[in-house]
Motif scaffolding. Sequence first.
Motif, PDB file in Angstrom:
ATOM      1  N   LEU A   9     -61.702  -5.210  43.293  1.00 23.03           N
ATOM      2  CA  LEU A   9     -62.014  -6.629  43.456  1.00 23.03           C
ATOM      3  C   LEU A   9     -62.715  -6.837  44.794  1.00 23.03           C
ATOM      4  N   ILE A  10     -63.525  -7.876  44.851  1.00 22.44           N
ATOM      5  CA  ILE A  10     -64.223  -8.197  46.103  1.00 22.44           C
ATOM      6  C   ILE A  10     -63.207  -8.656  47.138  1.00 22.44           C
ATOM      7  N   SER A  11     -63.143  -7.963  48.252  1.00 17.43           N
ATOM      8  CA  SER A  11     -62.230  -8.354  49.331  1.00 17.43           C
ATOM      9  C   SER A  11     -62.887  -9.330  50.300  1.00 17.43           C
ATOM     10  N   ARG A  12     -64.185  -9.128  50.550  1.00 15.50           N
ATOM     11  CA  ARG A  12     -64.902 -10.065  51.425  1.00 15.50           C
ATOM     12  C   ARG A  12     -66.400  -9.819  51.343  1.00 15.50           C
ATOM     13  N   LEU A  13     -67.149 -10.809  51.775  1.00 20.32           N
ATOM     14  CA  LEU A  13     -68.603 -10.713  51.931  1.00 20.32           C
ATOM     15  C   LEU A  13     -68.943 -10.796  53.406  1.00 20.32           C
ATOM     16  N   ASN A  14     -70.015 -10.159  53.778  1.00 15.78           N
ATOM     17  CA  ASN A  14     -70.483 -10.256  55.159  1.00 15.78           C
ATOM     18  C   ASN A  14     -71.983 -10.519  55.156  1.00 15.78           C
ATOM     19  N   GLY A  15     -72.431 -11.370  56.047  1.00 19.41           N
ATOM     20  CA  GLY A  15     -73.854 -11.686  56.157  1.00 19.41           C
ATOM     21  C   GLY A  15     -74.406 -11.225  57.494  1.00 19.41           C
ATOM     22  N   LYS A  16     -75.608 -10.669  57.467  1.00 18.72           N
ATOM     23  CA  LYS A  16     -76.253 -10.183  58.683  1.00 18.72           C
ATOM     24  C   LYS A  16     -77.704 -10.631  58.738  1.00 18.72           C
ATOM     25  N   GLU A  17     -78.206 -10.772  59.941  1.00 18.58           N
ATOM     26  CA  GLU A  17     -79.627 -11.053  60.141  1.00 18.58           C
ATOM     27  C   GLU A  17     -80.365  -9.725  60.265  1.00 18.58           C
ATOM     28  N   ARG A  18     -81.394  -9.561  59.452  1.00 19.86           N
ATOM     29  CA  ARG A  18     -82.221  -8.360  59.481  1.00 19.86           C
ATOM     30  C   ARG A  18     -83.684  -8.776  59.575  1.00 19.86           C
ATOM     31  N   TYR A  19     -84.590  -7.808  59.651  1.00 19.85           N
ATOM     32  CA  TYR A  19     -86.015  -8.086  59.755  1.00 19.85           C
ATOM     33  C   TYR A  19     -86.750  -7.500  58.555  1.00 19.85           C
ATOM     34  N   PHE A  30     -67.753  -5.965  50.173  1.00 21.43           N
ATOM     35  CA  PHE A  30     -66.624  -5.072  50.422  1.00 21.43           C
ATOM     36  C   PHE A  30     -65.620  -5.245  49.291  1.00 21.43           C
ATOM     37  N   CYS A  31     -65.061  -4.141  48.816  1.00 17.05           N
ATOM     38  CA  CYS A  31     -64.087  -4.175  47.724  1.00 17.05           C
ATOM     39  C   CYS A  31     -62.853  -3.373  48.095  1.00 17.05           C
ATOM     40  N   LYS A  73     -57.676   0.619  49.636  1.00 16.83           N
ATOM     41  CA  LYS A  73     -58.502   0.734  50.831  1.00 16.83           C
ATOM     42  C   LYS A  73     -59.745  -0.135  50.678  1.00 16.83           C
ATOM     43  N   GLU A  74     -60.110  -0.813  51.774  1.00 11.10           N
ATOM     44  CA  GLU A  74     -61.320  -1.639  51.745  1.00 11.10           C
ATOM     45  C   GLU A  74     -62.533  -0.773  52.031  1.00 11.10           C
ATOM     46  N   LYS A  75     -63.531  -0.853  51.148  1.00  6.66           N
ATOM     47  CA  LYS A  75     -64.743  -0.062  51.315  1.00  6.66           C
ATOM     48  C   LYS A  75     -65.967  -0.959  51.178  1.00  6.66           C
ATOM     49  N   ARG A  76     -66.989  -0.651  51.983  1.00  2.14           N
ATOM     50  CA  ARG A  76     -68.274  -1.337  51.848  1.00  2.14           C
ATOM     51  C   ARG A  76     -69.010  -0.710  50.693  1.00  2.14           C
ATOM     52  N   ILE A  77     -69.239  -1.476  49.638  1.00  2.15           N
ATOM     53  CA  ILE A  77     -69.810  -0.923  48.417  1.00  2.15           C
ATOM     54  C   ILE A  77     -71.333  -0.966  48.442  1.00  2.15           C
ATOM     55  N   ASN A 124     -64.000 -10.088  40.345  1.00  4.54           N
ATOM     56  CA  ASN A 124     -64.382  -8.789  39.797  1.00  4.54           C
ATOM     57  C   ASN A 124     -65.889  -8.596  39.971  1.00  4.54           C
ATOM     58  N   PRO A 125     -66.328  -7.599  40.748  1.00 11.01           N
ATOM     59  CA  PRO A 125     -67.768  -7.412  40.965  1.00 11.01           C
ATOM     60  C   PRO A 125     -68.517  -6.983  39.709  1.00 11.01           C
ATOM     61  N   CYS A 126     -67.795  -6.538  38.690  1.00  9.08           N
ATOM     62  CA  CYS A 126     -68.451  -6.123  37.446  1.00  9.08           C
ATOM     63  C   CYS A 126     -68.667  -7.291  36.488  1.00  9.08           C
ATOM     64  N   ASP A 127     -68.189  -8.475  36.848  1.00 10.80           N
ATOM     65  CA  ASP A 127     -68.398  -9.660  36.012  1.00 10.80           C
ATOM     66  C   ASP A 127     -69.575 -10.448  36.584  1.00 10.80           C
ATOM     67  N   GLN A 128     -70.783  -9.942  36.346  1.00 10.27           N
ATOM     68  CA  GLN A 128     -71.984 -10.501  36.954  1.00 10.27           C
ATOM     69  C   GLN A 128     -72.233 -11.936  36.519  1.00 10.27           C
ATOM     70  N   SER A 129     -72.039 -12.236  35.264  1.00 12.61           N
ATOM     71  CA  SER A 129     -72.333 -13.587  34.775  1.00 12.61           C
ATOM     72  C   SER A 129     -71.440 -14.625  35.434  1.00 12.61           C
ATOM     73  N   GLU A 130     -70.164 -14.317  35.607  1.00 19.85           N
ATOM     74  CA  GLU A 130     -69.254 -15.268  36.245  1.00 19.85           C
ATOM     75  C   GLU A 130     -69.599 -15.440  37.716  1.00 19.85           C
ATOM     76  N   VAL A 131     -69.914 -14.337  38.393  1.00 18.39           N
ATOM     77  CA  VAL A 131     -70.309 -14.418  39.806  1.00 18.39           C
ATOM     78  C   VAL A 131     -71.555 -15.280  39.958  1.00 18.39           C
ATOM     79  N   ASP A 132     -72.568 -15.024  39.133  1.00 18.72           N
ATOM     80  CA  ASP A 132     -73.824 -15.774  39.235  1.00 18.72           C
ATOM     81  C   ASP A 132     -73.632 -17.241  38.878  1.00 18.72           C
ATOM     82  N   GLN A 133     -72.725 -17.527  37.944  1.00 18.52           N
ATOM     83  CA  GLN A 133     -72.456 -18.919  37.604  1.00 18.52           C
ATOM     84  C   GLN A 133     -71.836 -19.662  38.787  1.00 18.52           C
ATOM     85  N   LYS A 134     -70.927 -19.011  39.479  1.00 14.34           N
ATOM     86  CA  LYS A 134     -70.333 -19.615  40.667  1.00 14.34           C
ATOM     87  C   LYS A 134     -71.379 -19.823  41.763  1.00 14.34           C
TER      88      LYS A 134
END
Length: 559
Positions: free
Chosen positions: A66-76, A89-90, A95-99, A147-157
Amino acid sequence: MSCFVNCLSEEDQEFSDIKNAAAEFYRANRVPEELERALGELFFQNPEDVHGYLANYFTNLSSQPLISRLNGKERYDSRGQLCAEAEVFCMICNKEKRISSAAISSHLGQKDPFLDWQAKSEERVHHVKTAVHWIVEPLNKMLKEQNPCDQSEVDQKLSNFFMARHREEKEMKEKEEILSTSEQEVEVPCSPPEKKKEKKTDKKKKGGSEKPFCPAEPPEPVLPGCLAIGSVSLAVAKSGAQIKGMPLYKYIRVLKNPEDQGRFHIPVTLVTILSCGKTSPGKLKLLEEVILIPNAGQQVKQIITMTTQLQKEMMRIMSTSSKAGVTQAILSDSGVLPLSLDRPEQALDLITEACNNLALELGTSFNLAMNCAGPDLMDYTKEKYEIATGVYKSPDELVAMYQTLISKYTAVVALIDPLRREDREQWEKLSNVIGQSCVLLSDQTNKPQAPPLPGVTGVIVKHVNEITVSDLITITSEQQGSLLLGTTSNESCDDDSLSDIAVGLGLDYVKLGGLTSAERMTKYNRLVSIEEELAQRGILVSKQYHSPPLFTETEEEVI
């Protein structure tokens, strides 16, 4: 199970991790005696496989990541401008891992190359910082435990979140407009003489014989922070693919059509070979770029090799030629050759000369498309298109000019954005005069929900701003005519996802830009890798088209 665990510890100290996992699983789930007996028999019959099988077995029995958290960064991005990157991160095996991570290109609306560049830069910074804030706070809370594998639900949110912010922004602007108009009515009284003057000018306009000029459609508002939606959606899709243990292109195919898992094809890869227009030296503004369209069925490696040879020959001609309008061969930041030209014929003549020198038959070995960038050429004070510095054409005159070019250069089989969307009558005229020899394509980045234009048989879609992976699937499933997935001028810092998306969606065409920029070559290399992988597995299909132009619906598949 206890005897099984003890047996493991006696056999080999390396089994300690498996032993602990088995014991923990046993205590938590109280494994039935039948399962315990089966695992014991498996170990004694095939002990050399215990490392792989049991580890995988207990991993599969663990909780769904399951998604434990999101992180946002500034890039170029490729032009040194800020963009927002989303990280997922899941929790996997406690254990929490950056996916995965993703950063898509931002698109702030109509192009304005050099005017108010500082204001544009500040606007982009505001968009990126807002996007990072969205990812770190509201989107992070919203998608936690998802659940990161439930793309339709994530995108709907994600879409619901965006629409709520869009409504808030719209209501705020409406209130500001009401306040400003009310203040103006109080401060500035109506003047009768001014009204009379306005009526006189209106009468002059009505009495004229010319058709009324159609003003520009209001630009689509771009909500600050919207690129967080597309970036998070792609990052989640990449996470789902990694968790499922499959490449992104296959994962997207499963999302689009779970039952269609047979064969794949590589989209016809369009390559930009010349850069013209406002951002290049010279007077010509009409052509933003000239694009090579290879024949269907050519391998990506063959296309890259042919285009590289053609480009080198054009550079040689440019460096040795003394013709007017040709500058030294220097590649632009988009990886293509910028030309200093006065007329569009000069670009097409240069390509023709290079083909003759290389024994390539233009119109047979490959065809051409011209991206005309018509919407950016209108001078609204003169109500005409400025096709070159100081040279203006009315919409009807521009249609006649295109007709002349197409009849002279038959290898040009596609025009991209030759006119403004507002000149619908001229779109229809142009479609009628060029007939079946050339097709009209429209870039829908600025107007994703706009009605179709007369005569247009294909559209260009781009993964920008708030467009989710589910949106791309819906667009490609419902769109009539040809679809072309394209890149923006400012490439994001994301890697090669665009190639996977194009293959996974089953698109017929993809436009990745020039062959020099590192960001674009990463995508070309990924397309080569996918093609090789599909060929090795025996599931690569070659699409053949009956005749040019390629952008038609008459096609058949050949294995």
